[in-house]
Design an enzyme around this catalytic site. Structure first.
Site, PDB file in Angstrom:
ATOM      1  N   ARG A   1       0.833  -1.199   0.000  1.00 50.61           N
ATOM      2  CA  ARG A   1       0.000   0.000   0.000  1.00 50.61           C
ATOM      3  C   ARG A   1       0.870   1.253   0.000  1.00 50.61           C
ATOM      4  O   ARG A   1       1.860   1.337   0.732  1.00 50.61           O
ATOM      5  CB  ARG A   1      -0.950  -0.009   1.198  1.00 50.61           C
ATOM      6  N   ASP A   2       0.462   2.237  -0.799  1.00 58.82           N
ATOM      7  CA  ASP A   2       1.163   3.528  -0.829  1.00 58.82           C
ATOM      8  C   ASP A   2       0.994   4.215   0.520  1.00 58.82           C
ATOM      9  O   ASP A   2      -0.087   4.199   1.116  1.00 58.82           O
ATOM     10  CB  ASP A   2       0.597   4.406  -1.955  1.00 58.82           C
ATOM     11  N   ILE A   3       2.068   4.838   0.996  1.00 56.67           N
ATOM     12  CA  ILE A   3       2.047   5.489   2.312  1.00 56.67           C
ATOM     13  C   ILE A   3       1.166   6.740   2.308  1.00 56.67           C
ATOM     14  O   ILE A   3       0.698   7.182   3.353  1.00 56.67           O
ATOM     15  CB  ILE A   3       3.497   5.826   2.748  1.00 56.67           C
TER      16      ILE A   3
ATOM     17  N   ASN B   1       4.926   6.624 -13.330  1.00 52.84           N
ATOM     18  CA  ASN B   1       5.636   7.886 -13.492  1.00 52.84           C
ATOM     19  C   ASN B   1       7.094   7.591 -13.814  1.00 52.84           C
ATOM     20  O   ASN B   1       7.707   6.726 -13.173  1.00 52.84           O
ATOM     21  CB  ASN B   1       5.532   8.715 -12.211  1.00 52.84           C
TER      22      ASN B   1
ATOM     23  N   VAL C   1      10.568   8.069  -6.747  1.00 58.07           N
ATOM     24  CA  VAL C   1      11.380   6.945  -6.262  1.00 58.07           C
ATOM     25  C   VAL C   1      11.972   6.206  -7.467  1.00 58.07           C
ATOM     26  O   VAL C   1      11.229   5.691  -8.314  1.00 58.07           O
ATOM     27  CB  VAL C   1      10.520   5.984  -5.412  1.00 58.07           C
TER      28      VAL C   1
ATOM     29  N   HIS D   1       8.022   1.203 -10.456  1.00 56.57           N
ATOM     30  CA  HIS D   1       6.799   0.848  -9.734  1.00 56.57           C
ATOM     31  C   HIS D   1       5.595   1.225 -10.566  1.00 56.57           C
ATOM     32  O   HIS D   1       5.609   2.208 -11.304  1.00 56.57           O
ATOM     33  CB  HIS D   1       6.730   1.527  -8.361  1.00 56.57           C
ATOM     34  N   MET D   2       4.557   0.436 -10.404  1.00 56.30           N
ATOM     35  CA  MET D   2       3.271   0.737 -11.024  1.00 56.30           C
ATOM     36  C   MET D   2       2.271   1.042  -9.916  1.00 56.30           C
ATOM     37  O   MET D   2       2.086   0.237  -9.003  1.00 56.30           O
ATOM     38  CB  MET D   2       2.787  -0.453 -11.864  1.00 56.30           C
ATOM     39  N   HIS D   3       1.657   2.223  -9.992  1.00 58.70           N
ATOM     40  CA  HIS D   3       0.575   2.564  -9.074  1.00 58.70           C
ATOM     41  C   HIS D   3      -0.711   1.921  -9.598  1.00 58.70           C
ATOM     42  O   HIS D   3      -1.046   2.071 -10.778  1.00 58.70           O
ATOM     43  CB  HIS D   3       0.326   4.077  -9.045  1.00 58.70           C
TER      44      HIS D   3
END
Ligand code: 5GP
Length: 120
Positions: free
Chosen positions: A34-36, A92, A101, A105-107
């Site tokens: 999970r994203d912070i 991004n 970062v 990564h894939m959101h």
């Protein structure tokens, strides 16, 4: 394009267990957590375990096993979270893409109605 991986980035530390995370799914090749700072009820980051800085780096240099493993993790995240109504996948990349970062990564963002993409 030259890609240079900095193993002191925050996701590398998460992969080494130096920083805790809320894991949604983990496999040999990928970790999803999970994203912070979640932007929606579902906001999960899927990352490969290998040292890739960005989507284009991963797509060029990761093995087929790593690439398949990554997409399988995306499928598991979708299965395990509230994405039946839809979601957005965002990678991004570097400065123009406002990547903070430098570990690919894939959101996966969903669980509510999102606005149209690209405000800037
Ligand atoms: P980027 O802008 O690089 O695409 O997104 C990086 C994301 O990582 C951001 O959404 C940010 O909230 C998230 N993030 C940064 N540090 C941490 C952390 O220590 N733990 C978790 N779970 N997410 C983080």
């Amino acid at each position: 394009m030259e890609y240079s991986y900095d193993d002191q980035n925050i996701f590398a530390k998460i992969l080494r267990g130096e920083i805790p995370n809320q894991t949604v799914y983990e496999s040999e090749h990928a970790l999803a957590f999970r994203d912070i700072n979640p932007q929606a009820p579902v906001h999960v980051l899927v990352i490969p375990k290998g040292p890739y800085v960005s989507l284009d780096h991963f797509a060029r240099d990761a093995s087929q096993e790593e690439q398949v493993g990554f997409m399988q993790a995306v499928a598991e995240v979708c299965r395990l979270t509230d994405t039946d109504g839809g979601f957005r996948a965002i990678c991004n990349t570097r400065t123009h893409g406002v990547q903070d970062v430098p570990h690919y990564h894939m959101h996966i963002i969903g669980g509510r109605q999102l606005g149209r993409m690209l405000q800037g």
